[in-house]
Design a protein around this motif. Structure first.
Motif, short mmCIF file in Angstrom:
data_model
loop_
_atom_site.label_atom_id
_atom_site.label_comp_id
_atom_site.label_asym_id
_atom_site.label_seq_id
_atom_site.Cartn_x
_atom_site.Cartn_y
_atom_site.Cartn_z
N HIS A 79 0.85 -1.19 0.00
CA HIS A 79 0.00 0.00 0.00
C HIS A 79 0.89 1.24 0.00
O HIS A 79 2.00 1.23 0.55
CB HIS A 79 -0.92 -0.01 1.23
N MET A 105 -2.55 5.39 -3.65
CA MET A 105 -3.93 5.53 -3.16
C MET A 105 -3.94 6.10 -1.73
O MET A 105 -3.01 5.86 -0.96
CB MET A 105 -4.64 4.17 -3.14
N ASN A 106 -5.05 6.79 -1.39
CA ASN A 106 -5.21 7.27 -0.01
C ASN A 106 -5.52 6.09 0.92
O ASN A 106 -5.67 4.95 0.47
CB ASN A 106 -6.31 8.33 0.06
N ALA A 108 -8.15 5.26 2.44
CA ALA A 108 -9.45 4.61 2.19
C ALA A 108 -9.44 3.84 0.87
O ALA A 108 -10.42 3.18 0.52
CB ALA A 108 -10.56 5.66 2.17
N ASP A 109 -8.38 3.95 0.12
CA ASP A 109 -8.23 3.24 -1.15
C ASP A 109 -9.28 3.64 -2.18
O ASP A 109 -9.67 2.83 -3.01
CB ASP A 109 -8.29 1.71 -0.95
N ASP A 110 -9.71 4.91 -2.13
CA ASP A 110 -10.70 5.31 -3.12
C ASP A 110 -10.27 6.50 -3.98
O ASP A 110 -11.00 6.92 -4.87
CB ASP A 110 -12.07 5.58 -2.46
N THR A 111 -9.07 7.05 -3.72
CA THR A 111 -8.61 8.21 -4.49
C THR A 111 -7.10 8.14 -4.70
O THR A 111 -6.37 7.78 -3.77
CB THR A 111 -8.91 9.52 -3.71
N LEU A 201 -8.07 2.60 -12.06
CA LEU A 201 -9.32 2.82 -11.34
C LEU A 201 -10.53 2.45 -12.19
O LEU A 201 -11.54 1.98 -11.68
CB LEU A 201 -9.40 4.27 -10.84
N GLN A 205 -13.10 -0.42 -11.22
CA GLN A 205 -14.55 -0.18 -11.25
C GLN A 205 -15.27 -1.32 -11.96
O GLN A 205 -16.26 -1.86 -11.48
CB GLN A 205 -14.81 1.17 -11.96
N TYR A 208 -14.75 -4.68 -9.76
CA TYR A 208 -15.36 -4.82 -8.43
C TYR A 208 -16.79 -4.31 -8.36
O TYR A 208 -17.53 -4.64 -7.44
CB TYR A 208 -14.49 -4.13 -7.38
N GLU A 209 -17.19 -3.47 -9.31
CA GLU A 209 -18.57 -2.95 -9.27
C GLU A 209 -19.42 -3.52 -10.39
O GLU A 209 -20.62 -3.29 -10.45
CB GLU A 209 -18.57 -1.41 -9.37
#
Ligand SMILES: NC(=O)c1ccc[n+]([C@@H]2O[C@H](COP(=O)([O-])OP(=O)(O)OC[C@H]3O[C@@H](n4cnc5c(N)ncnc54)[C@H](OP(=O)(O)O)[C@@H]3O)[C@@H](O)[C@H]2O)c1
Length: 225
Positions: A79, A105-106, A108-111, A201, A205, A208-209
């Motif tokens: 990380h 990544m930050n 929170a792993d979202d940015t 990303l 997306q 995972y989505e």
């Protein structure tokens, strides 16, 4: 090749296992449990070597500095928040090929926390003067790696983009990419990671989505050839 794995989690554990199965010598390092590193080392080798036991196998567990020592290539797979720590523990990596799949990544792993005017890969290159950084493997989810390896003898391999500034280290990365079962796509110098990292990303997306699950790879096709 001798390959040191710096970060033996989802990416490092799987890629190290596949490098060992492709015939390389692998040292797994940097996990919170030594037992996990030892298990990876025990289970990674080729079947023919596994039966001989870990001592004679082509994978072992070690510290980051043991992984770096004598390595032809290092895989950096931690990380973003752990990059400084693992590099400090690895010690002198000058002259080493450093293949990085680590994304900036930050927590929170979202940015992405680096972009536009730099990339995670370029920031890592600044941290390891004398090391030759190649950005590779970061554009696919870990879930697809074993499937790609199993399908490696099929005619149409998925693509994998990589980029870096030094020809020799890029050749090493391309060899490892082929060993895992991808077709390497040379995207140019390390600064192209500024485009590749956000692309990841998008892949994440879809993986995972989306409805089809995370075993997702991609393939670029050139028409008009
Ligand atoms: N996962 C993916 O599909 C994927 C895809 C593309 C790119 N990436 C990028 O690849 C990099 C690695 O991702 P990953 O999913 O493989 O991460 P991960 O599963 O969390 O693995 C990271 C490794 O670092 C170890 N670690 C964390 N903190 C530690 C500490 N304080 N001391 C010692 N070891 C520590 C973890 O130990 P433990 O084993 O004990 O947890 C683990 O082995 C990240 O930068 C990520 O953004 C991931």
């Amino acid at each position: 090749m001798r390959i040191g794995i710096l970060g033996s989690g989802l990416m490092g554990g799987k890629l190290g296992t596949l490098f060992a199965r492709a015939g390389h010598e692998v040292v797994f390092s940097y996990a919170r449990s030594d037992q996990k590193l030892k298990r990876l080392a025990r289970e990674a080798p080729l079947d023919s070597l596994r039966s001989l036991g870990t001592a004679q196998g082509n994978a072992r567990a070690g510290t980051p500095s043991e992984a770096a020592r004598d390595a032809d290539a290092l895989l950096l797979a931690v990380h973003w928040s752990r990059v400084d720590d693992v590099l400090k523990q690895a010690g002198d990596v000058s002259g080493k090929v450093i293949v990085s799949c680590s994304l900036p990544m930050n927590d929170a792993d979202d940015t992405l926390v680096v972009g536009h005017t730099s990339s995670g890969a370029e920031e890592i290159a600044r941290k390891v003067p004398g090391g030759a950084v190649v950005s590779a493997f970061g554009t696919v989810p870990s879930e697809v790696l074993f499937g790609v390896f199993e399908a490696r003898r099929k005619a149409r391999r998925p693509s994998l983009v990589y980029c870096g500034d030094e020809a020799r280290s890029k050749e090493v990365a391309a060899e490892l990419i082929r060993d895992v079962g991808f077709e390497p796509v040379d995207a140019g110098p390390l600064r192209i990671a500024r485009y590749a990292e956000p692309f990841t990303l998008l892949v994440a997306q879809l993986a995972y989505e989306g409805d089809e699950g995370p075993e997702l790879a991609y393939r670029f096709e050139w028409f008009g050839k």
